[in-house]
Write a protein that holds these residues in place. Sequence first.
Motif, short mmCIF file in Angstrom:
data_model
loop_
_atom_site.label_atom_id
_atom_site.label_comp_id
_atom_site.label_asym_id
_atom_site.label_seq_id
_atom_site.Cartn_x
_atom_site.Cartn_y
_atom_site.Cartn_z
N PRO A 290 5.05 3.48 -1.45
CA PRO A 290 4.94 2.47 -2.50
C PRO A 290 3.52 1.90 -2.67
N ARG A 291 3.17 1.73 -3.95
CA ARG A 291 1.96 1.04 -4.40
C ARG A 291 0.65 1.73 -3.99
N CYS A 292 0.65 3.02 -3.77
CA CYS A 292 -0.62 3.73 -3.51
C CYS A 292 -1.40 3.90 -4.81
N LEU A 293 -2.70 3.90 -4.67
CA LEU A 293 -3.56 4.19 -5.81
C LEU A 293 -4.37 5.43 -5.47
N VAL A 294 -4.24 6.47 -6.28
CA VAL A 294 -4.99 7.70 -6.01
C VAL A 294 -5.82 8.04 -7.25
N THR A 295 -7.14 8.02 -7.10
CA THR A 295 -8.01 8.37 -8.23
C THR A 295 -9.09 9.34 -7.76
N ASP A 296 -9.44 10.29 -8.62
CA ASP A 296 -10.54 11.24 -8.38
C ASP A 296 -10.42 11.91 -7.01
N SER A 297 -9.19 12.29 -6.64
CA SER A 297 -8.97 12.80 -5.28
C SER A 297 -8.06 14.03 -5.26
N ILE A 298 -8.12 14.74 -4.15
CA ILE A 298 -7.20 15.85 -3.91
C ILE A 298 -6.38 15.50 -2.67
N ILE A 299 -5.06 15.48 -2.84
CA ILE A 299 -4.17 15.18 -1.72
C ILE A 299 -3.49 16.50 -1.34
N GLY A 300 -3.78 17.00 -0.15
CA GLY A 300 -3.30 18.31 0.28
C GLY A 300 -1.81 18.35 0.55
N PRO A 301 -1.29 19.57 0.78
CA PRO A 301 0.14 19.75 1.01
C PRO A 301 0.64 18.89 2.16
N LYS A 302 1.77 18.26 1.92
CA LYS A 302 2.52 17.49 2.94
C LYS A 302 1.80 16.27 3.49
N VAL A 303 0.70 15.88 2.88
CA VAL A 303 0.02 14.65 3.32
C VAL A 303 0.88 13.44 2.93
N VAL A 304 0.99 12.49 3.82
CA VAL A 304 1.69 11.25 3.50
C VAL A 304 0.64 10.14 3.33
N VAL A 305 0.60 9.56 2.14
CA VAL A 305 -0.32 8.45 1.91
C VAL A 305 0.49 7.17 2.12
N ALA A 306 0.09 6.40 3.11
CA ALA A 306 0.89 5.23 3.50
C ALA A 306 0.85 4.16 2.41
N LYS A 307 1.88 3.31 2.42
CA LYS A 307 2.02 2.30 1.36
C LYS A 307 0.77 1.42 1.26
N ASP A 308 0.48 1.06 0.00
CA ASP A 308 -0.64 0.18 -0.34
C ASP A 308 -2.03 0.80 -0.12
N CYS A 309 -2.10 2.08 0.24
CA CYS A 309 -3.43 2.71 0.43
C CYS A 309 -4.11 2.97 -0.91
N HIS A 310 -5.41 2.82 -0.92
CA HIS A 310 -6.20 3.21 -2.08
C HIS A 310 -7.03 4.43 -1.69
N VAL A 311 -6.81 5.53 -2.36
CA VAL A 311 -7.58 6.75 -2.07
C VAL A 311 -8.43 7.06 -3.29
N THR A 312 -9.75 6.98 -3.14
CA THR A 312 -10.61 7.30 -4.27
C THR A 312 -11.70 8.27 -3.81
#
Length: 319
Positions: A290-312
């Motif tokens: 929940p509530r992740c922000l992903v911009t200008d990024s590549i998220i590889g197979p099976k990666v878990v982005v934890a809640k509230d993370c911002h990945v830029t």
Amino acid sequence: MKVVILAGGYGTRLRPLTYSIPKPLVPLVGKPLIVRMIESLPQSVDTVVLAVSYMKEALEEHFQSQPCGKKVVVVHEASPLGTGGAIKNVAQHLDETFIAMNGDCISSLDFRSLVKAHRENGGIGTIALWQVGDPTAFGVVELDKASRVINFQEKPKREDARSDLINAGYYVFEPEILDYIGKGQVSIEREVFPNILDYGLFGHRFTGHWMDCGTRESFLAAQAMILDLEQPSSASACEGCSIEPPNLIRSGAARGARLGPHACIEAGVAISEGCQVSNSLIMKGAVLEPRCLVTDSIIGPKVVVAKDCHVTESILAIK
Ligand code: GDD
Ligand code: MG
């Protein structure tokens, strides 16, 4: 006609993703990059010789399970031989005029006109050329009035660059070029082109679009360009999502998220409530809590982005 595709680099600029997937198999708007490249070749090309050193098995497995409509021969280099050494290493497959290309560019190049120009010029090779603002990250080509290459500079300093025309990474060669490539590790750009200008190396300019997909920025720019051009019709069951096109959404498992523009979301991805994804690639089986922000990024197979993370501006992958 045969094409040699140079697909043996380590893809260092796409790490850590390329520790587990070779660059040619990274999905570019729903298809591996190399498949897009093969699909752009004319019908007259019947055989693809893949010059590979890194993760050969993954490429072989891909073409065994998903044939591309052309004969594919995978040739292994025990250690990377460089762009020239890799061509020399597949010499036994080359007996007539052939196409060679870098394995990480996509473009609107019409190969038939490149081959036609090569035959008209009558030299040992013809390089497809693309005009750029800043040529310093590329091979820079200076031409005379007859389109003959009079200077080839690989990645020159800005002040030294003799033109704004760059090597787009597509060539037509006569087999004689093999005689000018030494043994072992050889860079065709640094160690061959500057030495064969007298044998007739020509340039062929084209317009439309061109991109090297070798960095995160350029890969995502290529993804955005293809999405703009192809406008794929996107998904299905995105419950309560707000979607800004164009995107390629292959997963129905998103709810209450803001997606796009320029998002590619592969099958088996789960996107939770309140997430935002734009200008990014989310690969198979990834999970955005929940509530992740992903911009200008590549998220590889099976990666878990934890809640509230911002990945830029990042590449995340499981090694
Ligand atoms: N088989 C094999 N063996 N392939 C290789 C090797 C090798 O040792 N080294 C590189 N390659 C492949 C890469 O996988 C890539 O597809 C292609 O050759 C070019 O290598 P890059 O490492 O991506 O080169 P670059 O992008 O810095 O520069 C090249 O491409 C530019 C256009 O994008 C040069 O050809 C420049 O002159 C050109 O302008
Ligand atoms: Mg490259």
